[in-house]
Enzyme design. Sequence first.
Site, PDB file in Angstrom:
ATOM      1  N   HIS A 129     -42.030   4.688 -77.342  1.00  0.00           N
ATOM      2  CA  HIS A 129     -42.329   4.923 -78.660  1.00  0.00           C
ATOM      3  C   HIS A 129     -43.734   4.800 -79.004  1.00  0.00           C
ATOM      4  O   HIS A 129     -44.491   3.727 -78.813  1.00  0.00           O
ATOM      5  CB  HIS A 129     -41.486   4.172 -79.592  1.00  0.00           C
ATOM      6  CG  HIS A 129     -41.913   4.283 -81.207  1.00  0.00           C
ATOM      7  ND1 HIS A 129     -40.880   5.303 -81.857  1.00  0.00           N
ATOM      8  CD2 HIS A 129     -42.507   4.083 -81.855  1.00  0.00           C
ATOM      9  CE1 HIS A 129     -41.344   5.509 -83.141  1.00  0.00           C
ATOM     10  NE2 HIS A 129     -42.305   4.685 -83.124  1.00  0.00           N
ATOM     11  N   CYS A 130     -44.396   5.737 -79.533  1.00  0.00           N
ATOM     12  CA  CYS A 130     -46.022   5.644 -79.626  1.00  0.00           C
ATOM     13  C   CYS A 130     -46.141   5.624 -81.244  1.00  0.00           C
ATOM     14  O   CYS A 130     -46.052   6.376 -81.789  1.00  0.00           O
ATOM     15  CB  CYS A 130     -46.625   6.834 -79.175  1.00  0.00           C
ATOM     16  SG  CYS A 130     -48.501   6.979 -79.467  1.00  0.00           S
TER      17      CYS A 130
END
Length: 288
Positions: A129-130
Amino acid sequence: MAACIRDPCGLLCVFVTYLSVAYADYVILRHILLLSYAGSVWCPFHAVVFNFIVFMLLACHTRAVFSDPGMVPLPDTAIDFSDLRSGTQRKNDRGNEDWTVCNRCETYRPPRAHHCRVCHRCVRRMDHHCPWINNCVGEMNQKYFIQFLFYTGLSSLYALGLVLTTWLWPLEKGTTAEAEDGDRVHHSHIQIIHCIILLVEAILFGLFVTVVFYDQIVSIITDETPIEQLRNRLLKEAHREVSHTRKPKLALLREVFGRGYVICWFFPCNTPPSSGGPAYSYLPNYDV
Ligand SMILES: [Zn+2]
Ligand SMILES: [Zn+2]
């Protein structure tokens, strides 16, 4: 297009990204090109090239933010799981992986899908997850994410080059009146401060995206997401067998970047559908 995730950290990171890009563009145009390159043919040249890179960066970022990373649909889509419940052991081309159950989504998920605690959904071939794109990096938006890294690195390098050449090889100015000298010193001080801030920004972002870009390419050509790398390391430590991909590197890259011409890999365009690419079917259909 997927709905924007309401994660305060992610929204802040996206805002910081826009702010940093806008600031870099402002310093390049106002304090480098218009001040040090005024009257030179290099002024419009660098302005056009730098703004093209910035445009591509923002286009790829927008697609990475708003694209569906490959979220596994929730059970109300009425998928019939009866063949999985019957206990038939089907195996896909990776040898030992099968559909699993996510307790949080309360649904079956395909091999390589993982649950994201920020998005509260399972994502196909989830990488991580960025917060910088306020989205997961998964099967369907990894291409845009890597393109965003590429253009961020390129713009950092360009900004770095422009600042350094302005300092090391300043262009000769035209005639300057004595009375303007005080004004020029003041302007050059402001220019130096902005250039130092831009230099720090370009080095920090440049190094950061280079490291992430390298990790992304390695994870593609080894066909192992960071989650799988960790799991495989644990399996090796426990002296268990680890399956390795037999696909050629180019085929793996094409799965992410598309089967079109290599030049298309640099543009945030849709991947042309192909029979051999990533399967977007939400049904467990390994026989295809
Ligand atoms: Zn889940
Ligand atoms: Zn996520």
